[in-house]
Design a protein around this motif. Structure first.
Motif: not given
Length: 371
Positions: A182-184, A194-198, A218-221
């Motif tokens: 979410e912060r990303m 849009e960035y989930r899994g990336m 970076v997406n930490p997740q």
């Protein structure tokens, strides 16, 4: 002279003078506004102490508007700064500075992203800084060990990108690691979905002008779900976007930009098309061979994830085909030409074939690869 004419002769110059004064001359500033602007200038002469670990230079706030409400005021300003050793030109950020009057003097009490503007990483919390040999990693809400591991990966990604892209670039990267998906999304101004899994994305302008705000985010997740080899591919992909930024323009096909970055990421690995392009392999084996190279619309997020995967995989395999058949230098040449020439001219100049022949060769290669 008639009375009407005498009236016009006397009044029109006055009206014209008033219009010119209203359109061209800035409104005079009262003493309070001057004091507010001076207070912001004094406060912003040096970066906040909380940012002391970030290599900032050229830090300055330029006030564009002031709104006063009694003993409180808000100043709209443009923050300009550079990351020393990384930014070729100043980065910008629209800010809203809050002030209060205390004892006859204006004091800054707060600073945040202006409404509608993207926040800075430090707006999300205290920033931890890790310096690598080729990268600067800035993180919020992350353990130092995690940031050090990302810095080490970036130090491998930068030389890998340079080996794939011999064109001029700075040879260094800035990596931002926010505390959550979410912060990303907040940093990028887009929905989190849009960035989930990336694993990561890159920001920045395309074109020959300096791109000081080019950052790998970076997406930490998503990063946590990647294998070690996957992290290397992803980070090299994103750093390659940084490396090729000046050569990438509105005329560069999106498939070439994304395919080249993937080609750089997989270059030197033992990954096979079967492993790296499973969605496209399934489609070809069903008899669904693409009829054309991926279009820009095929890379849109939020739609069918299988279709998106096929677009990226197909783009990579075009670049892999070009590098294998015409040579890596020809692929690099094609990329450079595509940013400054019409696509048919670029293809003929770099590969000595027309676009239809390239598409035909790619489709035949897909059939042969995924029999």
């Amino acid at each position: 002279m008639s009375p009407v004419r005498r009236f016009l002769v006397r009044v029109l110059p006055l009206l014209l003078s008033a219009l010119l004064a209203g359109c061209g001359a800035p409104a005079p500033r009262d003493g309070a506004e001057r004091d507010i602007r001076e207070a912001v200038a004094d406060w912003s002469r040096t970066p906040p102490e909380a940012l002391a670990g970030i290599p900032l230079e050229g830090w300055a706030y330029e006030v564009s508007a002031v709104r006063r409400d009694g003993a409180a005021a808000t100043a709209r300003a443009e923050l300009r700064y550079r990351l020393s050793g990384y930014d070729a030109a100043a980065a910008g950020s629209a800010r809203e500075v809050r002030l209060t009057r205390d004892g006859g003097r204006w004091q800054v009490t707060g600073d945040r992203a202006a409404p509608g503007a993207l926040p800075q990483l430090w707006d999300q919390g205290p920033v931890t800084v890790v310096r690598g040999a080729h990268a600067l990693v800035l993180g919020v809400g992350q353990e130092a060990g995690t940031l050090s591991a990302i810095a080490a990966e970036a130090d491998r990604a930068v030389p890998a990108a340079s080996a794939a892209w011999p064109g001029p670039w700075a040879g260094r990267a800035v990596v931002l690691v926010p505390g959550s998906l979410e912060r990303m999304a907040e940093l990028l101004g887009r929905p989190a979905a849009e960035y989930r899994g990336m694993g990561a994305v890159t920001t920045g302008r395309v074109g020959a002008a300096p791109a000081p705000a080019d950052r790998v985010v970076v997406n930490p997740q998503g990063w946590g779900q990647l294998s070690p080899s996957g992290r290397g591919v992803i980070l090299t992909h994103e750093v390659t976007h940084v490396a090729t930024r000046a050569a990438t323009t509105a005329t560069t096909p999106l498939w070439l930009s994304e395919g080249f970055a993937d080609w750089a990421g997989y270059r030197g690995t033992q990954v096979t098309p079967e492993q790296a392009a499973p969605a496209l392999a399934r489609a070809v084996r069903r008899g669904e061979v693409p009829g054309a190279l991926p279009g820009a619309e095929d890379f849109a997020f939020g739609g069918d994830p299988e279709a998106l995967a096929r677009a990226y995989e197909g783009a990579w395999l075009v670049c892999r085909l070009i590098a294998g058949r015409w040579g890596e230098a020809a692929l690099v040449d094609l990329y450079g030409r595509a940013g400054r020439e019409p696509w048919p001219v670029a293809v003929r100049g770099a590969l000595a074939v027309d676009p239809d022949a390239l598409t035909k060769d790619w489709r035949e290669a897909l059939r042969a690869e995924f029999r």
